[in-house]
Design an enzyme around this catalytic site. Structure first.
Site, PDB file in Angstrom:
ATOM      1  N   ASP A 451       0.841  -1.200   0.000  1.00 30.81           N
ATOM      2  CA  ASP A 451       0.000   0.000   0.000  1.00 30.81           C
ATOM      3  C   ASP A 451       0.878   1.253   0.000  1.00 30.81           C
ATOM      4  O   ASP A 451       2.081   1.201   0.291  1.00 30.81           O
ATOM      5  CB  ASP A 451      -0.885  -0.044   1.257  1.00 30.81           C
ATOM      6  CG  ASP A 451      -2.192   0.712   1.103  1.00 30.81           C
ATOM      7  OD1 ASP A 451      -2.317   1.507   0.162  1.00 30.81           O
ATOM      8  OD2 ASP A 451      -3.082   0.511   1.950  1.00 30.81           O
ATOM      9  N   ASP A 519     -10.907   1.458  -3.260  1.00 31.47           N
ATOM     10  CA  ASP A 519     -11.467   1.142  -1.943  1.00 31.47           C
ATOM     11  C   ASP A 519     -12.983   1.128  -1.990  1.00 31.47           C
ATOM     12  O   ASP A 519     -13.629   0.769  -1.002  1.00 31.47           O
ATOM     13  CB  ASP A 519     -10.996   2.170  -0.906  1.00 31.47           C
ATOM     14  CG  ASP A 519      -9.639   1.808  -0.343  1.00 31.47           C
ATOM     15  OD1 ASP A 519      -9.187   0.677  -0.551  1.00 31.47           O
ATOM     16  OD2 ASP A 519      -9.019   2.672   0.307  1.00 31.47           O
TER      17      ASP A 519
HETATM   18  C1  DGJ Z   1      -5.907   1.652   1.887  1.00 31.37           C
HETATM   19  C2  DGJ Z   1      -6.255   0.418   1.105  1.00 31.37           C
HETATM   20  O1  DGJ Z   1      -6.746   0.756  -0.157  1.00 31.37           O
HETATM   21  C3  DGJ Z   1      -7.241  -0.403   1.894  1.00 31.37           C
HETATM   22  O2  DGJ Z   1      -7.651  -1.506   1.146  1.00 31.37           O
HETATM   23  C4  DGJ Z   1      -6.602  -0.809   3.188  1.00 31.37           C
HETATM   24  O3  DGJ Z   1      -5.507  -1.658   2.908  1.00 31.37           O
HETATM   25  C5  DGJ Z   1      -6.140   0.410   3.959  1.00 31.37           C
HETATM   26  N1  DGJ Z   1      -5.334   1.275   3.160  1.00 31.37           N
HETATM   27  C6  DGJ Z   1      -5.379   0.015   5.188  1.00 31.37           C
HETATM   28  O4  DGJ Z   1      -4.880   1.080   5.867  1.00 31.37           O
END
Ligand code: DGJ
Length: 690
Positions: A451, A519
């Protein structure tokens, strides 16, 4: 015909792909001119091409130059901007030679007045209509002054003259990535850019231009994409006289780097695809190119994964994860990924980033027991990491406050309570390699969800006189780290994520196996996100989860089947709180996971056709169709769904019902989908009869 043809008398080069060709020529003043990018030509035909864009009046000189610098009667977007120590910017390039072999062409130039050399690199492949380009600038002086590089474009893509033009690209935001926009191309310089240090959610580094007459399955489309995961700029210029060119540059305007004697500067690759069969044809050419020449493991069937994020947020612990893993395994999940919250003092987003040891209160015996349980359940084990980040409230930051991007004495802007580690510092990249390598080795980690949740601010590197380099060096260091981990751990998978789809590009796809596209897991919102994603990037790389209903982000309730069907158009994952799913839901989910496993070779490796409220994939004799119905007023006509890419002479058997369909009927008349309720969906799996 050879892939690279050189006509020395005409001083012309031609690159040929199966369905396109690209022609360059030195003019009588030695300038490299772009002559053609489009339908295939023979060498004789190419030699007869006129210099189409010769509208050089005294007032608005305009040449279709392949890689223009500054100086002379040039008033468009330069590909190259340099400043010599004496302040001059003019460059005059003398051609010094070329090499051509195995689909590669390199054209070499020497600057007439200064110590610079320039190489333009091209590459084509026998199985793809993509043309790859990059540039290299070298300071050939031994004891001269350094030269400031203000812009070194990877490529400038020139289009042929047409009466009109349209521009297609995607815009977006966090949780609303990849919204396709298509409209008239302004007679202006249209700049698409990320100044954020990452690819960005707001716009993605590709453009497609057509003459206003292309459709999904017909018409010429010229598209180009930059393989880069940092700041970038694509400037699409359209002049009153009709010159249209897209200049692709890694880095945004402003930052500049110095090139010392003996130094070289190489750009990332920019790729162009010409397609004569519409936007759908262009997308299929991109997908096939990515599978054949970009993805590290294209033949892999992407596993069905489970991810804990939406179920637990930061509240992860061994018992909870075991329970989710047990339920996920029962559904047929093949890879269990524990998301954020497993390390350091990470209980929310305010602390712990950078301290990559399992949280003792939540994992008293470390991660080994959970990893073993996941494997016992027959799944692979994956972990969320965010290696480029640190919370100021962390042991790492307390020990190394100077490791972050910052400028001396200036504020350190926090986003999501975190700062960016400066990977341009070798000791920071080495630290990241050390703990990642250990983590993967000790726990046999199969999958890293990598990430990157915030963008660059105050991007300084105190002590480095050439601090702007970090915009590039950070990205290269991330690439090098991923490459090294992959090569040391050949089974390791990496999922690219940046607050969802903020790091989606051909550069990251060269070293990752899939991308967390957004997300936003609401299946209705996902339709647009996925539609935009698939314009360039292959559906098999597009992570898509089934989550809870109502959706935690949008509050929208949708049927389980609808949520599954939309997620089954990419790399299926499950991200809901399985402890809250009913027995019926779990049973139906298990059936749908099994169904996905049967269709995934077609979805992940097939040719994509975008239909109205449906997507279709064709892979050898197999065809998969996923159709959905959006909210519609009562009485609106329900029209048959006309399928594409089928052999009109062939018959296709429905593998579920045994029913036989004629390809010609499915194409000409269409399929009666039977979707009579809003948010209903249907999955059809056909096989062509031999
Ligand atoms: C952003 C990601 O897109 C989510 O899926 C998740 O992993 C969060 N960060 C975790 O902090």
């Amino acid at each position: 015909m050879t892939a690279v043809h050189h006509d020395s008398a005409a001083r012309l080069w031609m690159l040929s792909t199966p369905n396109s060709c690209y022609v360059l020529r030195l003019d009588d003043q030695g300038r490299l001119r772009h002559l053609h990018w489009g339908a295939p030509l023979t060498p004789d035909q190419a030699a007869a091409l006129p210099y189409v864009l010769d509208v050089a009046t005294n007032f608005d000189g305009e040449l279709a130059e392949e890689y223009p610098g500054e100086g002379g009667a040039r008033f468009g977007v330069p590909a190259l901007r340099v400043r010599y120590a004496d302040g001059s910017r003019t460059t005059v390039w003398d051609h010094t030679g070329h090499t051509a072999e195995d689909g590669r062409l390199t054209l070499a130039f020497r600057e007439r007045h200064g110590p610079l050399a320039l190489e333009l690199h091209y590459r084509v492949h026998p199985d793809s209509d993509a043309v790859e380009r990059r540039a290299l600038v070298r300071h050939d002086g031994t004891d001269g002054e350094p030269v400031l590089l203000q812009q070194v474009a990877a490529a400038r893509w020139t289009l042929p003259l047409r009466a009109d033009y349209r521009l297609s690209h995607v815009t977006g935001a966090w949780s609303a990535e990849n919204q396709l926009t298509r409209g008239p191309l302004a007679r202006a310089e249209t700049v698409l850019t990320s100044r954020r240090g990452i690819t960005g959610h707001q716009v993605n580094p590709w453009v497609a231009v057509d003459a206003g007459d292309a459709g999904e399955e017909h018409g010429e489309v010229w598209s180009s994409a930059l393989a880069w995961s940092g700041s970038w700029r694509i400037t699409v210029e359209r002049t009153v006289h009709g010159l249209v060119a897209a200049t692709h540059t890694a880095g945004h305007e402003g930052p500049a780097v110095t090139l010392a004697p003996g130094g070289t500067w190489e750009t990332p690759v920019s790729v162009g695809v010409y397609a004569a069969d519409g936007f759908g044809g262009a997308s299929r050419a991109w997908h096939s190119y990515a599978r054949s020449h970009v993805l590290p493991r294209p033949a892999e069937l992407r596993p069905v994964l489970y991810n804990s994020w939406e179920a637990t947020g930061f509240d992860v612990g061994e018992q909870g994860q075991r329970e989710l893993a047990r339920r996920a395994a029962a559904l047929g999940v093949e890879l269990f990924v524990m998301d954020d919250g497993w390390f350091g003092a990470r209980k929310d987003d305010s602390a712990g980033l950078g301290d990559w040891t399992p949280a003792p209160d939540r994992f008293p015996d470390g991660l080994a027991p959970l990893a073993a349980e996941v494997r016992r359940l027959g799944m692979r084990f994956g972990l969320w990491v965010e290696p480029e980040m640190v919370n100021p409230d962390s042991d790492l930051y307390r020990a190394h406050p100077d490791w972050v991007l910052h400028e001396q004495g200036r504020p350190r802007t926090e986003l999501r309570n975190q700062l960016v580690l400066n990977f341009a510092r070798p000791e920071v990249a080495a630290w990241a390699h050390d703990w990642l390598d250990r983590l993967v080795r000790e726990h046999g980690v199969d999958h890293l969800k990598w990430d990157m949740n915030r963008v660059f601010t105050e991007a300084g590197h105190p002590g480095d006189p050439d601090a702007d380099r970090l915009w590039h060096d950070h990205v290269r260091a991330v690439y090098a780290l991923m490459d090294r981990l992959r090569s040391d751990h050949p089974g390791l998978r990496i999922e690219a994520c940046s607050g969802g789809g903020g790091r989606t590009d051909l550069g990251i796809l060269a070293r990752t196996d899939q991308v967390w596209a957004s997300d936003n897991t609401d299946a209705l919102d996902r339709i647009a996100v996925q539609h935009g994603y698939g314009q360039v990037y292959p559906p098999g790389t597009m992570g898509a989860w089934v989550t809870d209903s109502p959706n935690p982000l949008t509050g929208r309730a949708l049927p389980l089947e609808f949520r599954f069907h939309l997620a089954m158009t990419g790399a299926l994952g499950i991200g809901g709180d399985l402890t809250a799913w009913s027995e019926d839901e779990l049973a139906r989910a298990a059936e749908l996971v099994a169904r996905y496993k049967r269709i995934r070779p077609v979805v992940q490796h097939g040719r994509l056709y975008r239909l109205a409220d449906a997507v279709q994939y064709v892979h050898g004799p197999e065809v998969v169709l996923v159709a959905w119905r959006l909210a519609r007023p009562h009485g609106a006509p329900v029209v048959p769904l006309r399928m594409a890419g089928l052999d009109p002479l062939a018959r296709y058997r429905d593998l579920d019902t045994g029913e036989l369909h004629h390809g010609a009927v499915l194409t000409a008349r269409g399929l009666t989908t039977g979707l009579t309720r809003d948010h209903s969906s249907r999955l059809l799996h056909l096989r062509q009869e031999s």
